[in-house]
Design a protein around this motif. Structure first.
Motif, PDB file in Angstrom:
ATOM      1  N   TYR A 135       0.852  -1.193   0.000  1.00  0.00           N
ATOM      2  CA  TYR A 135       0.000   0.000   0.000  1.00  0.00           C
ATOM      3  C   TYR A 135       0.886   1.240   0.000  1.00  0.00           C
ATOM      4  CZ  TYR A 135      -4.217  -2.707   0.532  1.00  0.00           C
ATOM      5  OH  TYR A 135      -5.245  -3.578   0.293  1.00  0.00           O
ATOM      6  N   LYS A 136       0.366   2.321  -0.569  1.00  0.00           N
ATOM      7  CA  LYS A 136       1.157   3.535  -0.777  1.00  0.00           C
ATOM      8  C   LYS A 136       1.537   4.209   0.530  1.00  0.00           C
ATOM      9  CE  LYS A 136       1.208   7.693  -3.645  1.00  0.00           C
ATOM     10  NZ  LYS A 136       0.456   8.474  -4.674  1.00  0.00           N
ATOM     11  N   SER A 137       0.694   4.091   1.521  1.00  0.00           N
ATOM     12  CA  SER A 137       0.941   4.768   2.794  1.00  0.00           C
ATOM     13  C   SER A 137       0.337   3.976   3.934  1.00  0.00           C
ATOM     14  CB  SER A 137       0.324   6.172   2.770  1.00  0.00           C
ATOM     15  OG  SER A 137      -1.095   6.078   2.810  1.00  0.00           O
ATOM     16  N   PRO A 138       0.766   4.226   5.177  1.00  0.00           N
ATOM     17  CA  PRO A 138       0.132   3.573   6.326  1.00  0.00           C
ATOM     18  C   PRO A 138      -1.365   3.849   6.396  1.00  0.00           C
ATOM     19  CG  PRO A 138       2.219   4.553   6.979  1.00  0.00           C
ATOM     20  CD  PRO A 138       1.941   5.030   5.578  1.00  0.00           C
ATOM     21  N   GLU A 139      -1.776   5.027   5.953  1.00  0.00           N
ATOM     22  CA  GLU A 139      -3.200   5.365   5.985  1.00  0.00           C
ATOM     23  C   GLU A 139      -4.008   4.450   5.062  1.00  0.00           C
ATOM     24  OE1 GLU A 139      -0.829   8.448   7.601  1.00  0.00           O
ATOM     25  OE2 GLU A 139      -0.736   7.612   5.554  1.00  0.00           O
ATOM     26  N   GLN A 140      -3.461   4.174   3.875  1.00  0.00           N
ATOM     27  CA  GLN A 140      -4.147   3.257   2.955  1.00  0.00           C
ATOM     28  C   GLN A 140      -4.158   1.838   3.512  1.00  0.00           C
ATOM     29  OE1 GLN A 140      -5.821   4.306   0.337  1.00  0.00           O
ATOM     30  NE2 GLN A 140      -5.145   6.391   0.769  1.00  0.00           N
ATOM     31  N   ALA A 141      -3.049   1.435   4.117  1.00  0.00           N
ATOM     32  CA  ALA A 141      -2.984   0.095   4.708  1.00  0.00           C
ATOM     33  C   ALA A 141      -3.974  -0.042   5.859  1.00  0.00           C
ATOM     34  CB  ALA A 141      -1.567  -0.193   5.197  1.00  0.00           C
ATOM     35  N   ARG A 142      -4.144   1.013   6.644  1.00  0.00           N
ATOM     36  CA  ARG A 142      -5.102   0.985   7.744  1.00  0.00           C
ATOM     37  C   ARG A 142      -6.532   0.852   7.230  1.00  0.00           C
ATOM     38  NH1 ARG A 142      -5.597  -1.108  12.235  1.00  0.00           N
ATOM     39  NH2 ARG A 142      -3.361  -0.654  12.385  1.00  0.00           N
ATOM     40  N   LYS A 143      -6.825   1.482   6.096  1.00  0.00           N
ATOM     41  CA  LYS A 143      -8.137   1.308   5.477  1.00  0.00           C
ATOM     42  C   LYS A 143      -8.369  -0.155   5.131  1.00  0.00           C
ATOM     43  CE  LYS A 143      -8.723   5.896   3.374  1.00  0.00           C
ATOM     44  NZ  LYS A 143      -8.880   6.627   2.081  1.00  0.00           N
ATOM     45  N   TRP A 144      -7.308  -0.802   4.632  1.00  0.00           N
ATOM     46  CA  TRP A 144      -7.427  -2.226   4.309  1.00  0.00           C
ATOM     47  C   TRP A 144      -7.734  -3.045   5.560  1.00  0.00           C
ATOM     48  CZ3 TRP A 144      -4.110  -6.070   6.199  1.00  0.00           C
ATOM     49  CH2 TRP A 144      -4.373  -7.353   5.718  1.00  0.00           C
ATOM     50  N   VAL A 145      -6.992  -2.796   6.644  1.00  0.00           N
ATOM     51  CA  VAL A 145      -7.244  -3.517   7.894  1.00  0.00           C
ATOM     52  C   VAL A 145      -8.684  -3.321   8.346  1.00  0.00           C
ATOM     53  CG1 VAL A 145      -6.656  -3.716  10.346  1.00  0.00           C
ATOM     54  CG2 VAL A 145      -4.841  -3.399   8.648  1.00  0.00           C
ATOM     55  N   ASP A 146      -9.146  -2.089   8.289  1.00  0.00           N
ATOM     56  CA  ASP A 146     -10.502  -1.782   8.747  1.00  0.00           C
ATOM     57  C   ASP A 146     -11.573  -2.419   7.869  1.00  0.00           C
ATOM     58  OD1 ASP A 146      -9.402  -0.296  10.789  1.00  0.00           O
ATOM     59  OD2 ASP A 146      -9.659   1.643   9.788  1.00  0.00           O
ATOM     60  N   SER A 147     -11.202  -2.779   6.632  1.00  0.00           N
ATOM     61  CA  SER A 147     -12.173  -3.383   5.709  1.00  0.00           C
ATOM     62  C   SER A 147     -12.299  -4.897   5.888  1.00  0.00           C
ATOM     63  CB  SER A 147     -11.770  -3.092   4.260  1.00  0.00           C
ATOM     64  OG  SER A 147     -10.663  -3.907   3.851  1.00  0.00           O
ATOM     65  N   LEU A 148     -11.368  -5.512   6.630  1.00  0.00           N
ATOM     66  CA  LEU A 148     -11.397  -6.964   6.778  1.00  0.00           C
ATOM     67  C   LEU A 148     -12.639  -7.417   7.543  1.00  0.00           C
ATOM     68  CD1 LEU A 148      -7.661  -7.691   7.722  1.00  0.00           C
ATOM     69  CD2 LEU A 148      -8.789  -8.197   5.545  1.00  0.00           C
ATOM     70  N   PRO A 149     -13.252  -8.514   7.111  1.00  0.00           N
ATOM     71  CA  PRO A 149     -14.440  -9.028   7.802  1.00  0.00           C
ATOM     72  C   PRO A 149     -14.039  -9.816   9.052  1.00  0.00           C
ATOM     73  CG  PRO A 149     -13.938 -10.436   5.950  1.00  0.00           C
ATOM     74  CD  PRO A 149     -12.942  -9.298   5.901  1.00  0.00           C
ATOM     75  N   MET A 150     -13.546  -9.107  10.061  1.00  0.00           N
ATOM     76  CA  MET A 150     -13.058  -9.762  11.270  1.00  0.00           C
ATOM     77  C   MET A 150     -14.102 -10.729  11.823  1.00  0.00           C
ATOM     78  SD  MET A 150     -10.021  -8.533  11.661  1.00  0.00           S
ATOM     79  CE  MET A 150      -9.010  -7.077  11.353  1.00  0.00           C
ATOM     80  N   THR A 151     -13.641 -11.904  12.209  1.00  0.00           N
ATOM     81  CA  THR A 151     -14.537 -12.954  12.687  1.00  0.00           C
ATOM     82  C   THR A 151     -13.934 -13.630  13.899  1.00  0.00           C
ATOM     83  OG1 THR A 151     -15.357 -13.408  10.446  1.00  0.00           O
ATOM     84  CG2 THR A 151     -15.652 -15.143  12.071  1.00  0.00           C
ATOM     85  N   ASP A 152     -14.764 -13.967  14.853  1.00  0.00           N
ATOM     86  CA  ASP A 152     -14.333 -14.781  15.990  1.00  0.00           C
ATOM     87  C   ASP A 152     -15.111 -16.085  15.927  1.00  0.00           C
ATOM     88  OD1 ASP A 152     -13.295 -15.744  18.357  1.00  0.00           O
ATOM     89  OD2 ASP A 152     -13.485 -13.837  19.407  1.00  0.00           O
ATOM     90  N   VAL A 153     -14.469 -17.129  15.432  1.00  0.00           N
ATOM     91  CA  VAL A 153     -15.165 -18.399  15.233  1.00  0.00           C
ATOM     92  C   VAL A 153     -15.665 -18.940  16.574  1.00  0.00           C
ATOM     93  CG1 VAL A 153     -13.917 -18.980  13.135  1.00  0.00           C
ATOM     94  CG2 VAL A 153     -12.997 -19.713  15.345  1.00  0.00           C
ATOM     95  N   PRO A 154     -16.760 -19.689  16.566  1.00  0.00           N
ATOM     96  CA  PRO A 154     -17.377 -20.138  17.822  1.00  0.00           C
ATOM     97  C   PRO A 154     -16.740 -21.384  18.425  1.00  0.00           C
ATOM     98  CG  PRO A 154     -18.695 -20.862  15.967  1.00  0.00           C
ATOM     99  CD  PRO A 154     -17.586 -20.015  15.398  1.00  0.00           C
ATOM    100  N   THR A 155     -15.656 -21.867  17.825  1.00  0.00           N
ATOM    101  CA  THR A 155     -15.040 -23.099  18.299  1.00  0.00           C
ATOM    102  C   THR A 155     -13.630 -22.849  18.809  1.00  0.00           C
ATOM    103  OG1 THR A 155     -14.225 -23.599  16.077  1.00  0.00           O
ATOM    104  CG2 THR A 155     -16.376 -24.519  16.697  1.00  0.00           C
TER     105      THR A 155
END
Length: 252
Positions: A110-130
């Motif tokens: 990514y071009k900058s930390p700001e763009q990379a942070r946008k990517w992190v924030d876009s991830l469909p974070m999941t906490d599996v139930p197992t």
């Protein structure tokens, strides 16, 4: 388990089932607790090539990206992933010792930390139930197993066939997604798709830093198990039984 789809594709690497379970597998490939450099993508490749089960829990998932990709919540925490994926951070590099060369310059995905942070924030974070996430090679799968996802390793011809089969009885031309992420993170996107009434397949392994662990023509194709069953049921009467696909088989 038998599969007309897998048989028709003539894969060089066997598919791997992603299974969520509270039962301790006990035997299989496994990171030691505290190993923060272990690579989940390498484990996925090993499970396929070595025909061995691999398993993970919330204390043994390897690197932060791997823990996130497996569905153990947001494991990046205070790790400067935005700097690593972009332009680097000299102060962090000095603190990280052996990993300093990566952090010093950054990976420039990514071009900058700001763009990379946008990517992190876009991830469909999941906490599996197992408690455990298990990688089980197709040849070891039994009728009693209940996979969440199936991960294919495919070359361009095989990937083309999978893309066509994904939309074969839908006609939507919207049955595939190809997001950027760590090499293991199509699993995370697969979890998100599995929750949908009409899930999409996830093409992946675009992580440049891990491309070297697979052949240059190989990508992954991850499908929720119910979508795999849909595709499996459509093999008979499809192009996979006709001349165009048979001609491509000559160059596999």
């Amino acid at each position: 388990m038998n599969s007309k789809l897998i048989e028709a594709l003539k894969l060089k690497m066997q598919p791997v089932a992603i299974i969520l379970t509270d039962d301790n597998p006990e035997d299989g490939l496994h990171f030691k607790e505290g190993n923060m450099r272990g690579c989940v993508a390498s484990m996925l490749v090993s499970a396929s090539k070595k025909n061995r089960l691999a398993f993970f829990d919330r204390k043994t998932f390897g690197c932060p990206g791997g823990g996130t990709g497996l569905g153990f919540g947001d494991r990046y925490g205070k790790f400067p992933i935005d700097c690593l994926l972009s332009t680097g951070n000299e102060e962090m590099a000095n603190q990280m010792g052996r990993q300093s060369s990566y952090m010093l310059e950054g990976e420039r995905f990514y071009k900058s930390p700001e763009q990379a942070r946008k990517w992190v924030d876009s991830l469909p974070m999941t906490d599996v139930p197992t408690q455990y996430v298990v990688f089980k090679p197709w040849e070891l799968l039994t009728e009693e197993d209940k996979p969440e996802l199936i991960v294919f390793f495919a070359n361009a011809d095989q990937l083309s066939a999978l893309v066509v089969m994904a939309d074969y009885d839908r006609g939507t031309n919207r049955s595939i997604t190809a997001p950027f992420g760590a090499a293991c993170q199509p699993i995370l996107f697969g979890y998100e798709e599995a929750k949908k009434e009409n899930p999409r397949a996830v093409i992946g392994f675009f992580d440049i830093s891990k491309r070297s662990i697979v052949d240059r023509e190989t990508l992954t194709f991850t499908v929720p198990f119910k979508m795999f069953q849909e595709m499996e049921g459509n093999v008979e009467g499809s192009f996979l039984e006709l001349h165009a696909w048979q001609k491509l088989q000559e160059r596999q």
